[in-house]
Design a protein around this motif. Structure first.
Motif, PDB file in Angstrom:
ATOM      1  N   HIS A 121       0.960  -1.435   0.061  1.00 37.03           N
ATOM      2  CA  HIS A 121      -0.026   0.310   0.260  1.00 37.03           C
ATOM      3  C   HIS A 121       1.204   1.030   0.269  1.00 37.03           C
ATOM      4  O   HIS A 121       1.526   1.099   0.683  1.00 37.03           O
ATOM      5  N   GLU A 122       0.863   1.781  -0.573  1.00 39.11           N
ATOM      6  CA  GLU A 122       1.590   3.126  -1.125  1.00 39.11           C
ATOM      7  C   GLU A 122       0.703   4.932  -1.178  1.00 39.11           C
ATOM      8  O   GLU A 122      -0.017   4.563  -1.836  1.00 39.11           O
ATOM      9  N   HIS A 123       0.655   6.047  -0.876  1.00 40.27           N
ATOM     10  CA  HIS A 123       0.380   6.860  -0.174  1.00 40.27           C
ATOM     11  C   HIS A 123       0.545   7.359  -2.227  1.00 40.27           C
ATOM     12  O   HIS A 123       2.620   7.928  -1.249  1.00 40.27           O
ATOM     13  N   SER A 124       0.218   8.228  -2.571  1.00 37.13           N
ATOM     14  CA  SER A 124       1.216   9.151  -3.784  1.00 37.13           C
ATOM     15  C   SER A 124       0.618  10.597  -3.551  1.00 37.13           C
ATOM     16  O   SER A 124      -0.687  10.886  -3.888  1.00 37.13           O
ATOM     17  N   THR A 126      -2.263  19.870   1.956  1.00 39.73           N
ATOM     18  CA  THR A 126      -2.947  20.937   2.912  1.00 39.73           C
ATOM     19  C   THR A 126      -4.498  20.162   2.806  1.00 39.73           C
ATOM     20  O   THR A 126      -4.391  19.404   2.032  1.00 39.73           O
ATOM     21  N   PRO A 127      -5.611  19.992   3.409  1.00 42.13           N
ATOM     22  CA  PRO A 127      -6.832  19.513   4.371  1.00 42.13           C
ATOM     23  C   PRO A 127      -7.515  19.648   3.000  1.00 42.13           C
ATOM     24  O   PRO A 127      -8.337  18.512   2.522  1.00 42.13           O
ATOM     25  N   ASP A 128      -7.639  20.224   1.644  1.00 44.05           N
ATOM     26  CA  ASP A 128      -7.898  20.958   0.297  1.00 44.05           C
ATOM     27  C   ASP A 128      -7.732  19.556  -0.646  1.00 44.05           C
ATOM     28  O   ASP A 128      -7.487  19.737  -1.707  1.00 44.05           O
ATOM     29  N   GLU A 129      -6.252  18.845  -0.311  1.00 41.07           N
ATOM     30  CA  GLU A 129      -5.748  18.525  -1.676  1.00 41.07           C
ATOM     31  C   GLU A 129      -6.257  17.174  -1.758  1.00 41.07           C
ATOM     32  O   GLU A 129      -7.236  16.337  -0.567  1.00 41.07           O
ATOM     33  N   VAL A 130      -6.102  16.415  -2.966  1.00 47.28           N
ATOM     34  CA  VAL A 130      -6.759  15.222  -3.068  1.00 47.28           C
ATOM     35  C   VAL A 130      -5.575  14.258  -3.211  1.00 47.28           C
ATOM     36  O   VAL A 130      -4.546  14.942  -3.540  1.00 47.28           O
ATOM     37  N   SER A 131      -6.002  12.996  -2.336  1.00 44.07           N
ATOM     38  CA  SER A 131      -4.674  11.997  -2.243  1.00 44.07           C
ATOM     39  C   SER A 131      -4.756  10.559  -2.512  1.00 44.07           C
ATOM     40  O   SER A 131      -6.191  10.268  -2.914  1.00 44.07           O
ATOM     41  N   LEU A 132      -3.663   9.777  -3.067  1.00 44.26           N
ATOM     42  CA  LEU A 132      -4.448   8.363  -3.768  1.00 44.26           C
ATOM     43  C   LEU A 132      -3.239   7.402  -3.246  1.00 44.26           C
ATOM     44  O   LEU A 132      -2.589   7.476  -2.311  1.00 44.26           O
ATOM     45  N   ILE A 133      -4.231   6.456  -3.121  1.00 44.48           N
ATOM     46  CA  ILE A 133      -3.434   4.869  -2.384  1.00 44.48           C
ATOM     47  C   ILE A 133      -2.844   3.912  -2.763  1.00 44.48           C
ATOM     48  O   ILE A 133      -4.658   3.073  -4.600  1.00 44.48           O
ATOM     49  N   GLN A 134      -2.299   3.439  -3.405  1.00 43.05           N
ATOM     50  CA  GLN A 134      -1.818   2.552  -4.513  1.00 43.05           C
ATOM     51  C   GLN A 134      -1.471   1.058  -3.240  1.00 43.05           C
ATOM     52  O   GLN A 134      -0.989   0.855  -2.714  1.00 43.05           O
ATOM     53  N   ILE A 135      -2.052   0.384  -4.457  1.00 45.07           N
ATOM     54  CA  ILE A 135      -2.202  -0.862  -3.914  1.00 45.07           C
ATOM     55  C   ILE A 135      -1.719  -1.784  -5.042  1.00 45.07           C
ATOM     56  O   ILE A 135      -2.424  -2.073  -6.171  1.00 45.07           O
TER      57      ILE A 135
END
Length: 214
Positions: free
Chosen positions: A3-6, A14-23
């Motif tokens: 599991h990796e976070h991008s 910032t709290p307004d950002e979109v993030s991604l979890i790569q599996i």
């Protein structure tokens, strides 16, 4: 399985950002990718469980919404802003055959992102999966189809919020193929019928996709 976070560079998140979890499976080459759009910020767990059933060649990318997003329904302006942020976060991940999978709110976001990917990057998803949500404007005219890819709509037979007939309105969103998959019960089919959902995903990716020979 890893599991990796991008995320944006350190110091810029910032709290307004979109993030991604790569599996992904580190020992297997990922030939396909499925980008998942949960129903709300706090609902990625069903996709983590789904990853356990996917073939090792299918990599999962799970969208994590900004911390301000906690509801499954957004007003049109907030939805458009969020779709723009998600599009910028995922546009660089269309480097192999891929599908988009959205549930509830995520279905509308996946649709908006799919339209922009086709229109602006010329990289269409193999399939757009829309789950538990009626198509935008389903009671009126959607205008000309905005997508060319196949759309697969998923619904629960007795869901009062998204009946099979209403979910079937997604067929007007694409000039490509369309399928409607209906599961028993009123809700919770992503959990109760997880294996059947994964089999539908495999059928779409592997039958329609041309895997990277490398």
């Amino acid at each position: 399985m890893t599991h990796e976070h991008s995320r944006p560079p350190a110091g810029e998140t910032t709290p307004d950002e979109v993030s991604l979890i790569q599996i992904r499976q580190p020992a297997a080459h990922s030939s396909y990718r499925m980008i998942c759009f949960p129903s709300s910020r706090n609902s990625p767990l069903c996709y983590l469980a789904m990853a356990e059933l996917l073939l090792p060649t299918v990599e999962l990318l799970i969208v994590q919404y900004p911390s301000s997003i906690s509801e499954e329904d957004l007003d049109p302006e907030a939805g458009s802003v969020l779709a723009d942020k998600v599009f910028e976060a995922v546009r660089g991940w269309a480097d192999r055959p891929f599908a988009l999978f959205g549930h509830r709110l995520g279905a509308e976001l996946a649709y908006a992102v799919g339209c922009r990917l086709e229109r602006e990057t010329y990289t269409a998803p193999l399939t757009l999966f829309v789950s538990g949500r009626t198509a935008p404007g389903h009671r009126g005219s959607l205008g000309p189809p905005q997508l060319d890819c196949r759309v697969v709509a998923l619904a629960a037979r007795h869901d009062p919020r998204a009946t099979p007939a209403a979910v079937g309105s997604w067929r007007r969103s694409t000039s490509g193929g369309f399928d409607l998959e209906v599961f028993p019960g009123a809700q919770g089919y992503l959990r109760t019928y997880r294996r059947e959902v994964v089999n539908i995903v495999h059928d779409q990716l592997i039958s329609l996709g041309e895997a990277d020979p490398d």
